[in-house]
Design an enzyme around this catalytic site. Structure first.
Site, PDB file in Angstrom:
ATOM      1  CG  PHE A 104      -1.947   1.079   1.191  1.00 32.56           C
ATOM      2  CD1 PHE A 104      -3.072   0.952   0.384  1.00 32.56           C
ATOM      3  CD2 PHE A 104      -1.785   2.235   1.927  1.00 32.56           C
ATOM      4  CE1 PHE A 104      -4.012   1.971   0.325  1.00 32.56           C
ATOM      5  CE2 PHE A 104      -2.729   3.257   1.866  1.00 32.56           C
ATOM      6  CZ  PHE A 104      -3.848   3.127   1.071  1.00 32.56           C
TER       7      PHE A 104
ATOM      8  CG  ASP B 134       0.605  -2.574   6.860  1.00 30.57           C
ATOM      9  OD1 ASP B 134      -0.472  -2.955   7.352  1.00 30.57           O
ATOM     10  OD2 ASP B 134       0.721  -1.518   6.209  1.00 30.57           O
TER      11      ASP B 134
ATOM     12  CE1 TYR C 220      -9.067   2.553   7.495  1.00 31.05           C
ATOM     13  CE2 TYR C 220      -8.105   3.659   9.388  1.00 31.05           C
ATOM     14  CZ  TYR C 220      -8.061   3.339   8.054  1.00 31.05           C
ATOM     15  OH  TYR C 220      -7.042   3.812   7.269  1.00 31.05           O
ATOM     16  CE  LYS C 221      -7.332  -1.002   5.710  1.00 35.92           C
ATOM     17  NZ  LYS C 221      -8.013  -0.360   4.594  1.00 35.92           N
TER      18      LYS C 221
ATOM     19  NE  ARG D 107     -10.044  -3.319  -1.716  1.00 34.36           N
ATOM     20  CZ  ARG D 107      -9.430  -2.617  -0.751  1.00 34.36           C
ATOM     21  NH1 ARG D 107      -8.150  -2.829  -0.472  1.00 34.36           N
ATOM     22  NH2 ARG D 107     -10.075  -1.690  -0.083  1.00 34.36           N
TER      23      ARG D 107
END
Lengths: 397, 397
Positions: free
Chosen positions: A127, A196, A221-222, A370
């Protein structure tokens, strides 16, 4: 048995089925497959937030720093997340964004490595923020950044490597990297490794302690459903904590923060990775959100996640004309995270049409659809409907 | 006219009197003089937060990043704060803690200075986190940290100075430093200056643009009432923005954040100082809290602040036996922030007794009673009562 019937059977047999009712989901007719970007709202959060605002802030005001436990929230919530990533207590602290935590972790790792090691190895397909921050960490510690394809990580690790920064699950393809193997390879090379966990925490077992990971950073928050921009977490393995030398030594990480000494002395433990005053509203929303994990073994989440992505791929294969989409998500379970990424012509427009029909995934530039599968609240019926609507959208174009 | 009567007259004549009703304050019988640590709850916040949680997160979910304006909140809220600190729009961005912003600002300032300038000058009596972070910034940019007494700042600035970090108002004494004069002195020496506005933003006019300040950082949970740990702000003067080289170049500061390029290219404008995903709940609570400033000129706030601290000192002088406390807050208005700090024996116990009697200030190690006067909601009657109760507590010991 057709696919809707199969979905129904799978849902009936789903051990986590009851969890969906703990989220605010069924007020609209949406299949939400974007929980890997922003988790759905746990039903406990609104009431808790109203209390935090009206009573803890509004009535107790400054007293809440002690009486409502605000001051110790970063460590307390860290300890709540710890078992979900396979960490014993006292090693995880919550606060700041993922990007800021990557900076702390990577600079901290480099400072613990032998001084003559002059390279930071980073997953080149990561990312973007990881790469940008790694570049800054390299620049500010006088190291050279070495971006490599994840398949080349093992060979890139060597006597010049101070630290490596690797994503556990690739945000675009959903590929799961080999955390135990790469950690062992980094250690064999004499390097430290920072993982990560943004796309694995809350989605699958991580086993930080078991695999001897040095430092790790993750998003809340995922799959942890902490709310938009909820603070990230940082893991520093217990035996490394005394040597952790933060580049952001704010007063919250001082041994005696209210002593107001002009001289910095780092606190012991994971809270050494704290910086400034924590964002209490975002942090306590996360704490309330974590209640949905009570009694949920992460292994059960992983089992359902794989079953969901398998079933979605089966439905896509059955419903879509051959060749219209190509899955870039690995087939072997050992290499798969908790999402399915389909390469598709006009992916941006296709995702727009899906969302308009109530199937929410996301588009990743330039050509990826996705779909994130969050096992606590996504059903097999959701997976079947998503594939069916995708087929309709693709066929109508 | 006795002091309670005088308080009553002053309150009647107070142009900001109506603002108090916009805060949640009168449900308990408390005099709240700790708004310089945590501002009281603005009445607009609970309803707004309930909507953010239930509708924006719970119903719109990921769509809120665009549809609810989450993505642009850091710049939008920055622009709302800008006039309160004398900045034109496009120069202030909100996000991260004060400590993290000091790191960004100070490293950014050093990188804009001539390379041969090898010193960072810092106010030695500053709030500790400023000094700790300045030390890290010096270490990571290869500069030497020079801590000096604020009275010696002018003489410390010279051809070796890259940047200075100064507090506008001393957190302990309440002393207001000479922002226009010190900024001009830094510029005359060829250095940049970073101001910490934690104890002045929302309390008095700052005039960032008018005085040519280079960079500034401030807190939003004190006089701006943004809530516990609400995100800090960072000001980068417009003509410096193109040269601002952040040590935390997270993806939110990229020119094309959703292009997902592995190569970092900084965005234009103040948003170049953004880092990672903003903590939306804390940030939107702050935005709602800022509504109380509509139509409030900061000059009126300053006038009332000085009148309140003058009156409190008058009451302390009248009510307390001579010699029992000593004010360390400057008498001249030009040198005073919006608080009164009284040195006192057993200050910790005295503050405990005050709080037990409904007068909330705070204790600063080792011997300071600190009373913050937040003109939007503190009344002259509050000031009189606080001094009266202080006299009772001191006399009874």
């Amino acid at each position: 048995m057709n696919l809707p019937e199969k979905a129904s059977k799978l849902d009936e047999a789903d051990a986590l089925r009851g969890k969906r009712a703990e989220f605010v989901l069924d007020e609209d007719d949406t299949v939400y497959l974007d929980g890997n970007s922003l988790g759905a709202l746990p039903a406990t959060v609104p009431t808790r937030m109203a209390d935090v605002v009206a009573r803890e802030w509004g009535r107790l005001r400054i007293r809440s720093w002690t009486e409502s436990g605000w001051w110790t929230a970063p460590e307390r919530i860290g300890d709540r997340i710890a078992p979900l990533v396979g960490a014993a207590s006292g090693q995880v602290v919550v606060g700041d964004s993922t990007s800021v935590n990557i900076f702390k972790a990577l600079v901290g790792a480099v400072r613990m490595a032998d001084a003559e090691r002059d390279e930071i190895v980073v997953d080149a397909t990561t990312f973007p923020t990881d790469g940008y921050i790694a570049e800054s960490a390299a620049r500010m510690t006088g190291r050279r950044l070495v971006p490599v394809d994840p398949g080349q990580l093992r060979t890139a690790l060597g006597p010049r490597t101070a630290a490596a920064l690797v994503n556990h699950v690739d945000y675009r393809s959903g590929r799961l990297h080999d955390l135990p193997g790469l950690t062992a390879a980094a250690h064999a090379a004499g390097a430290l490794v920072v993982w990560d966990l943004c796309h694995s925490a809350g989605a699958l077992p991580v086993g930080l302690d078991a695999h001897g990971v040095d430092l790790a950073v993750g998003c809340t928050y995922k799959y942890l459903n902490g709310g938009p921009g909820s603070p990230a977490f940082l893991y520093v393995r217990r035996d490394l904590q005394a040597g952790f030398d933060s580049p952001l030594p704010g007063w919250n990480s001082h041994r005696d923060p209210f002593g107001m000494s002009p001289r910095y002395e780092a606190a012991d433990g994971a809270l050494r990775a704290r910086v400034g005053t924590p964002d209490i509203l975002s942090m306590l929303a996360l704490e309330a959100a974590l209640e949905v994990w009570d009694g949920v073994p992460i292994e059960a989440v992983r089992d359902k996640s794989l079953a969901l992505t398998d079933f979605f791929l089966e439905c896509v294969e059955a419903y879509l004309p051959a060749g219209r989409v190509e899955s870039i998500t690995p087939v072997p379970h050992t290499d798969r995270g908790s999402q399915v990424a389909l390469r598709c012509a006009d992916a941006g427009e296709v995702m727009g049409a899906l969302i308009a029909r109530g199937v929410v995934g996301d588009f990743r530039h330039p050509d990826v659809l996705r779909f994130g599968f969050t096992p606590l609240y996504v059903s097999f019926a959701d997976a079947e409907r998503a594939a069916r609507v995708l087929a309709e959208v693709i066929s109508s174009r």
